[in-house]
Design a protein around this motif. Structure first.
Motif, PDB file in Angstrom:
ATOM      1  N   PRO A  43       0.892  -1.222   0.056  1.00 44.28           N
ATOM      2  CA  PRO A  43      -0.133   0.039  -0.020  1.00 44.28           C
ATOM      3  C   PRO A  43       0.854   1.270   0.013  1.00 44.28           C
ATOM      4  O   PRO A  43       2.111   1.339   0.587  1.00 44.28           O
ATOM      5  CB  PRO A  43      -1.033  -0.093   1.191  1.00 44.28           C
ATOM      6  CG  PRO A  43      -0.818  -1.381   1.746  1.00 44.28           C
ATOM      7  CD  PRO A  43       0.702  -1.984   1.096  1.00 44.28           C
ATOM      8  N   ASP A  45       1.874   3.796   1.878  1.00 41.25           N
ATOM      9  CA  ASP A  45       1.936   4.100   3.020  1.00 41.25           C
ATOM     10  C   ASP A  45       3.145   4.149   3.617  1.00 41.25           C
ATOM     11  O   ASP A  45       4.022   3.048   3.608  1.00 41.25           O
ATOM     12  CB  ASP A  45       1.081   3.045   4.008  1.00 41.25           C
ATOM     13  CG  ASP A  45       0.907   3.150   5.260  1.00 41.25           C
ATOM     14  OD1 ASP A  45       1.598   4.139   5.893  1.00 41.25           O
ATOM     15  OD2 ASP A  45       0.100   2.580   6.109  1.00 41.25           O
ATOM     16  N   THR A  89       1.633   9.941  -3.783  1.00 43.49           N
ATOM     17  CA  THR A  89       0.407   9.021  -4.358  1.00 43.49           C
ATOM     18  C   THR A  89      -0.768   8.911  -3.188  1.00 43.49           C
ATOM     19  O   THR A  89      -0.411   8.731  -2.065  1.00 43.49           O
ATOM     20  CB  THR A  89       0.970   7.742  -4.491  1.00 43.49           C
ATOM     21  OG1 THR A  89       2.025   7.644  -5.377  1.00 43.49           O
ATOM     22  CG2 THR A  89      -0.128   6.753  -4.943  1.00 43.49           C
ATOM     23  N   PRO A  90      -1.748   9.605  -3.374  1.00 48.09           N
ATOM     24  CA  PRO A  90      -2.778   9.678  -2.427  1.00 48.09           C
ATOM     25  C   PRO A  90      -3.415   8.109  -1.856  1.00 48.09           C
ATOM     26  O   PRO A  90      -3.637   8.199  -0.791  1.00 48.09           O
ATOM     27  CB  PRO A  90      -4.042  10.675  -3.008  1.00 48.09           C
ATOM     28  CG  PRO A  90      -3.798  10.298  -4.571  1.00 48.09           C
ATOM     29  CD  PRO A  90      -2.333  10.091  -4.672  1.00 48.09           C
ATOM     30  N   ALA A  91      -3.537   7.542  -2.693  1.00 49.07           N
ATOM     31  CA  ALA A  91      -4.004   5.912  -2.442  1.00 49.07           C
ATOM     32  C   ALA A  91      -3.546   5.118  -3.351  1.00 49.07           C
ATOM     33  O   ALA A  91      -2.775   5.340  -4.368  1.00 49.07           O
ATOM     34  CB  ALA A  91      -5.456   6.061  -2.499  1.00 49.07           C
ATOM     35  N   HIS A  93      -1.601   1.326  -4.448  1.00 46.26           N
ATOM     36  CA  HIS A  93      -0.350   0.638  -4.158  1.00 46.26           C
ATOM     37  C   HIS A  93       0.923   0.982  -4.873  1.00 46.26           C
ATOM     38  O   HIS A  93       0.646   1.801  -6.103  1.00 46.26           O
ATOM     39  CB  HIS A  93      -0.722  -0.999  -4.510  1.00 46.26           C
ATOM     40  CG  HIS A  93      -1.688  -1.706  -3.674  1.00 46.26           C
ATOM     41  ND1 HIS A  93      -2.962  -1.453  -3.633  1.00 46.26           N
ATOM     42  CD2 HIS A  93      -1.469  -2.307  -2.398  1.00 46.26           C
ATOM     43  CE1 HIS A  93      -3.372  -1.975  -2.686  1.00 46.26           C
ATOM     44  NE2 HIS A  93      -2.684  -2.569  -1.920  1.00 46.26           N
TER      45      HIS A  93
END
Length: 183
Positions: A43, A45, A89-91, A93
């Motif tokens: 992800p 993240d 990248t907001p969301a 993978h």
């Protein structure tokens, strides 16, 4: 175009516009040839950076004969590209791939993200409090440590990559640390 002497740049003068702002690099050729030997999809993240670092280290040790210092440098650079991808990248993978070309004694690490915008090296000027943070140096590190680097559009975003040497061919002198093809 000359950059102000109070600025440090991750770009050359040819890559800056008249205001000194970075001009994104034109799409480069895809990453150097070789076989994709490993891929990790995580992800977008920042808390997953440790997994990316561990993946790159383990895969390089398993698939290449790169010396420890080269593996350490590659882990640092992969972390920088992953961090940049997460930041922009907001969301979704991010995929991290290792390409190995034993014939030419090179490997490449590719970081794929869904943001289609080209990477933009930062220009940091002395005396600007906004520049005092830790961000904005990642692509300068990549350009300084990698044999070569670039980016290219992918189907849904982009792939930013760097290439490094696993060492000289037997009986050959060590390769240059960096090509001047992008300078």
């Amino acid at each position: 175009m000359e950059l102000p002497s109070t600025c440090t740049a991750a770009v050359t003068a040819d890559e800056a516009d008249a205001r000194g702002a970075p001009v994104p690099r034109a799409p480069a050729a895809p990453a150097p040839p070789g076989q994709v030997v490993a891929e990790l999809r995580v992800p977008a993240d920042g808390s997953r950076a440790h997994a990316v670092r561990r993946f790159v280290r383990e895969q390089l040790l398993h698939h290449t004969s790169a010396p420890d210092h080269t593996v350490d440098d590659a882990v640092l650079l992969a972390n920088e590209l992953f961090t940049n991808a997460v930041r922009h990248t907001p969301a979704g993978h991010i995929a991290v791939r290792l390409v190995h070309d034993p014939r030419h004694r090179t490997f490449a690490v590719l970081v794929d993200d869904p943001d289609p915008r080209p990477p933009a090296p930062a220009i940091r000027c002395a005396g600007n409090d906004a520049d005092a943070g830790e961000s904005g140096r990642g692509l300068a590190l990549v350009a300084g440590f990698a044999l070569d680097w670039g980016w290219h559009p992918s189907g849904t975003g982009k792939s930013v990559w760097f290439a490094m040497s696993t060492g000289p061919e037997p009986g050959q002198p060590p390769p240059h640390q960096r090509k001047d093809s992008h300078a």
